[in-house]
Design a protein around this motif. Structure first.
Motif: not given
Length: 463
Positions: A160-166, A254-260
């Motif tokens: 959710v931190l990565v989602l918030g970054i976007s 996996a989450v990082w690569f998917a969102i990237l």
């Protein structure tokens, strides 16, 4: 009735009609004045509303123009490097990245515009985070036989931190600088105060433990004193292969690569079209799915956040929901302000009862993913010059490693882990003063120059 009586009636009627005509006429004038006043008030209100709307939003408005100075070895580079070094050292120890020190340095000393400074700051945070994580991958928990990085805690917050970054990066394009400044000052003063009070509480507990140990020694007990209770035969440092929980790390990558991948795909879509929004919204189920799964496992007791100690398995639904919301908010603030999410995660982890060393290490581990995501997004938006970014990344990487080594040795000497909490509070407070001061100065200048101070258009920018 006589003729005189009839005349009196006619005269009275005439006078009465006259009075009525005067009254009606006067009343009409009054009504006209009232109506006119109401119309004027409505026009004033409409005018004020129109001015407010024009102040905050102009269709297709985009005021951003980058300012990138040439990379030359002069006093600015020397002073900026020194400030960046100390900022990365303190930020890595506190688990906050140091962005609150990087951004003012890049703006006031090096000469970048505020939004380019935000992007380069994220690059520096990424370098410091990678260096710190590499160092911590070999370290063990101060009181338990487990890694110093709590991977279950990271898995709960990092997606959710990565989602918030976007979301935060998009807000950085849209929001006016003065809006960001107000948010920053309020948030940082609150979190620095909370962290400082937590540090004082930890310092008092350590002092009590010192006194208890001194009392035992005076009564004839022998043995070396340690502030933190030791685990028998516990290794202080092990190999990375042994110390990493690979399934959790695999999910995080996996989450990082998917969102990237979605972010890169979005770059090849037309801004604000259906496909553009689909690639953005597709990040939500990925991030919430990973963090939500970890939250469910914690709630059912199939997993525990062991670093919480006795409270490891006691989770309520509202606590987990609040953690997910806070993690996403931390990412949004990080992407919006160019800071590490550790400014929020660090104090939050301490409130959850996580030891300072584990709080710092886990927050930095999560920031490694979120900051690298921001760097990619800012690069796609062409927000920073690569040579400058590469130089300051090297400075931050080296400084973070030095800071970790020195502070850990200092803690081993003085026996007070609360030092990490005080460094966290100090870094956040300095960031609030420096960033707030820069923001207020820019705001005053724009007001004096009558510049547009409202929202920018994401669609206009990317178009």
């Amino acid at each position: 009735m006589g003729q005189s009586g009839l005349m009196n009636i006619v005269l009275f009627s005439t006078i009465l009609v006259g009075f009525l005509l005067v009254f009606v006429s006067a009343n009409e004038e009054t009504l006209k004045e009232v109506a006119s006043a109401e119309i004027e008030m409505e026009e004033i209100e409409v005018s004020l509303l129109r001015k407010t709307i024009n102040f905050l939003w102009q269709s297709g408005q985009n005021t951003y123009e980058h300012v990138w100075p040439e990379l030359e070895f002069d006093w600015r580079i020397v002073v900026g490097s020194l400030i960046g070094f100390f900022g990365a050292s303190f930020g890595s120890v506190g688990g906050v990245g140091g962005g609150g020190i990087f951004v003012p340095m890049l703006t006031l000393i090096i000469g970048f515009d505020s939004k380019s400074s935000t992007a380069i700051s994220k690059c520096m945070i990424m370098g410091a985070a990678v260096s710190t994580v590499y160092y911590n991958l070999k370290q063990r928990h101060p009181t338990m036989d487990m890694p110093v990085i709590d991977y279950d805690l990271a898995l709960l917050f990092q997606p959710v931190l990565v989602l918030g970054i976007s979301i935060g990066v998009a807000f950085n394009v849209i929001f006016a600088d003065w809006m960001i400044t107000v948010l920053l000052i309020i948030l940082f003063l609150f979190t620095s105060t909370k962290a400082f009070l937590k540090g004082v509480d930890a310092w008092k507990k350590e002092t009590i433990m010192f006194k208890e140990t001194a009392q035992r020694l005076s009564n004839g007990d022998s043995g070396d004193y340690k502030v933190l209770p030791a685990v028998p035969d516990k290794k202080e440092e092990v190999s990375i292969r042994e110390n990493v929980h690979w399934p959790s790390v695999g999910i995080l990558f996996a989450v990082w690569f998917a969102i990237l991948g979605l972010e890169i795909a979005q770059k090849y879509t037309t801004t604000c079209t259906v496909l553009f929004w689909v690639t953005n919204l597709a990040q939500i189920p990925i991030a919430l799915g990973a963090s939500g799964y970890e939250a469910y496992m914690l709630y059912t007791g199939k997993r525990v956040i062991a670093s919480r100690g006795d409270a490891a398995g006691n989770w309520k639904v509202y606590q987990l929901v609040l953690c997910l919301f806070t993690g996403m908010s931390a990412g949004m603030v990080g992407g919006l302000l160019g800071l590490g999410g550790g400014f929020i995660l660090g104090p939050l982890f301490l409130e959850l009862g996580i030891p300072p060393q584990v709080s710092s290490a886990t927050a930095t581990f999560a920031m490694m993913f979120s900051s690298s995501m921001s760097v990619v997004e800012y690069y796609l938006l062409k927000r920073f010059p690569v040579p400058y970014a590469a130089y300051f990344v090297a400075v931050a990487t080296f400084a973070a490693l030095v800071g970790q080594i020195l502070v850990r040795r200092l803690i081993a000497i003085i026996g007070r882990a609360s030092l990490i909490i005080f460094i966290l509070a100090f870094t956040i407070f300095v960031s609030a003063i420096s960033l707030g001061g820069v923001g207020i100065s820019n705001m005053v200048y724009k007001i004096q120059q009558h510049e547009y101070m409202g929202f920018d258009s994401l669609c206009a920018y990317a178009a």
